[in-house]
Enzyme design. Structure first.
Site, short mmCIF file in Angstrom:
data_model
loop_
_atom_site.label_atom_id
_atom_site.label_comp_id
_atom_site.label_asym_id
_atom_site.label_seq_id
_atom_site.Cartn_x
_atom_site.Cartn_y
_atom_site.Cartn_z
N HIS A 16 0.47 0.56 -10.08
CA HIS A 16 -1.00 -0.42 -9.06
C HIS A 16 -0.75 -1.42 -10.49
CE1 HIS A 16 -3.55 0.14 -5.36
NE2 HIS A 16 -3.07 -2.00 -5.74
N GLU A 42 -2.64 8.05 -6.32
CA GLU A 42 -3.29 7.09 -7.47
C GLU A 42 -4.58 7.24 -8.06
OE1 GLU A 42 -3.29 2.96 -6.10
OE2 GLU A 42 -1.08 2.97 -5.50
N ARG A 102 0.64 -0.91 -0.14
CA ARG A 102 -0.59 0.15 0.20
C ARG A 102 0.51 0.86 -0.22
NH1 ARG A 102 -3.03 -2.96 -1.94
NH2 ARG A 102 -5.28 -3.17 -1.30
#
Length: 313
Positions: free
Chosen positions: A274, A255, A225
Site C-alpha cells: 500500500h 493490511e 482497494r
C-alpha cells in the site's frame, strides 16, 4: 480560528504550516496530545481539520466548517454525518499509483524481482533466463475503473501499443458495464488491473469465478482497494497452483499482511505494501495543496476536490 492537523508530517512540513499561519491562528498537531481525550477536546473545537483521524475521532469534529483529508479514499467515514465542507486529494496520488502498477508489471515480465534475488545470492544465470523474459508490447489489458488512476495507467501502457479496455458503470468509453460483461471478457486479457475506489458497488466485484476464468499466463494487479477481491484465498490458490501468471498487489484484504499469510510466498507476486501512491515529496505536496485550498476557504471561494461522505464521491 482553530486548525487541527492529523496528518503524519515531518518537522519541515510542520514548520511550513506554522510559518504560514503565524500567530493569527491556533494550530494543533495530533502528535502533541498524549491521549484521545485531549484530541477529542481539540477536534471538537476546530474550525478546520486537515487529516484523517480515526472515524470515532472524526465524528467529534462538530464545529468544523471544512475538513481536508490527506487521502483520496474515504470509505471509512461514510457513516459520519457532518455539516462541514469535505475535500479530498482527488488526483494527487494517481501518477505514483499508475507508475507502481506499470513498474510491477514490467518487473514480472522482465524478471527484475528474480534478478534482485540472484544479486543477493551472487548467483549468475545469464543466457538461460533470457528465453523466460516477456514483452508488454501488444498485450491485452482490462482496467477496472475509469477514474484518474485508471486513466493514468492507460496513458502509460499505450506507449507499449497495448490493447486496453475499460470496465466502468457509467463512462462512455467503457467496453464493459456489468459484472456479467466483465466475466465474459476475462479470458481475453493478459493483465487485469484494479483501479477502483472502495464503495459498496466495488466491494467483492472481482469474484472467484472471474479468477477461475483468467488464462494461465494472465496477471492480476490491484492498486484500488483490497476488498475488490471477493475471495482472496481463491486468488492465493490460483497463484500457488500457477493457474494464473502472477499478481502485482499494492492493496490486500488485510493490511499489514499477516506473517502467516500465503501471499508472502506466492510465486510471481509483487507486494508493494500500500505504498503505491508514495513519492519523496509526498507530504510537502499535501501541505501545499492544503494551504492552497485554505486560501480559497478564507476568501469564501469554491474549494477544490469537494466530496460527500454519504455519497461516497
Amino acid at each position: 480560528m482553530i486548525i487541527y492537523i492529523d496528518t503524519p508530517l515531518k518537522a519541515r512540513e510542520k514548520e511550513r504550516i506554522n510559518k504560514y499561519f503565524g500567530d493569527s491562528y491556533q494550530v494543533y498537531f495530533t502528535d502533541e496530545f498524549k491521549n484521545d481525550a485531549d484530541k477529542v477536546d481539540a477536534i471538537s473545537k476546530a474550525d478546520v481539520l486537515f487529516g484523517n483521524p480515526k472515524p470515532a475521532l472524526m465524528a467529534q469534529a462538530v464545529s468544523a466548517k471544512w475538513i481536508q483529508l490527506f487521502t483520496a479514499g474515504f470509505e471509512y467515514y461514510q457513516d459520519i454525518k457532518t455539516e462541514a465542507i469535505v475535500t479530498n486529494m482527488d488526483d494527487y496520488y494517481s501518477q505514483p499509483c499508475a507508475e507502481t502498477m506499470v513498474g510491477g508489471m514490467m518487473a514480472l515480465y522482465r524478471k527484475m524481482d528474480v534478478f534482485g534475488l540472484l544479486k543477493e545470492k551472487k548467483e549468475w544465470i545469464g543466457a538461460p533466463i533470457r528465453l523466460e523474459l516477456k514483452l508488454l508490447e501488444h498485450k491485452k489489458v482490462i482496467i477496472l475503473g475509469t477514474g484518474n488512476i485508471g486513466r493514468r495507467v492507460a496513458k502509460i501502457l499505450k506507449a507499449f501499443d497495448m490493447e486496453i479496455l475499460f470496465f466502468g458503470r457509467t463512462a462512455k468509453d467503457a467496453a464493459m458495464r456489468t459484472s456479467d460483461e466483465l466475466t465474459q471478457k476475462i479470458p481475453w486479457a493478459d493483465f487485469i488491473i484494479g483501479c477502483l475506489p472502495g464503495t459498496s458497488e466495488t466491494k467483492g466485484l472481482f469474484t472467484k469465478e472471474m479468477i477461475e476464468k483468467m488464462n494461465e499466463t494472465a496477471v492480476f494487479c490491484n492498486v484500488g482497494r483490497g476488498n475488490l477481491v471477493a475471495d482472496e484465498d481463491a486468488l492465493i490458490r490460483a497463484l500457488m497452483d500457477r493457474k494464473i501468471g502472477g499478481a502485482v498487489l499494492d492493496v490486500t484484504a488485510s493490511e499489514p499482511i499477516p506473517a502467516d499469510s500465503k501471499l508472502w510466498v506466492c510465486p510471481n507476486t509483487i507486494l508493494s505494501q500500500h505504498s503505491g501512491g508514495g513519492q519523496e515529496s509526498e507530504y510537502t505536496g499535501l501541505v501545499e495543496l492544503f494551504l492552497e485550498n485554505f486560501e480559497n476557504f478564507k476568501e469564501g471561494l469554491p474549494l477544490k476536490n469537494r466530496i460527500s461522505f454519504q455519497k461516497g464521491y
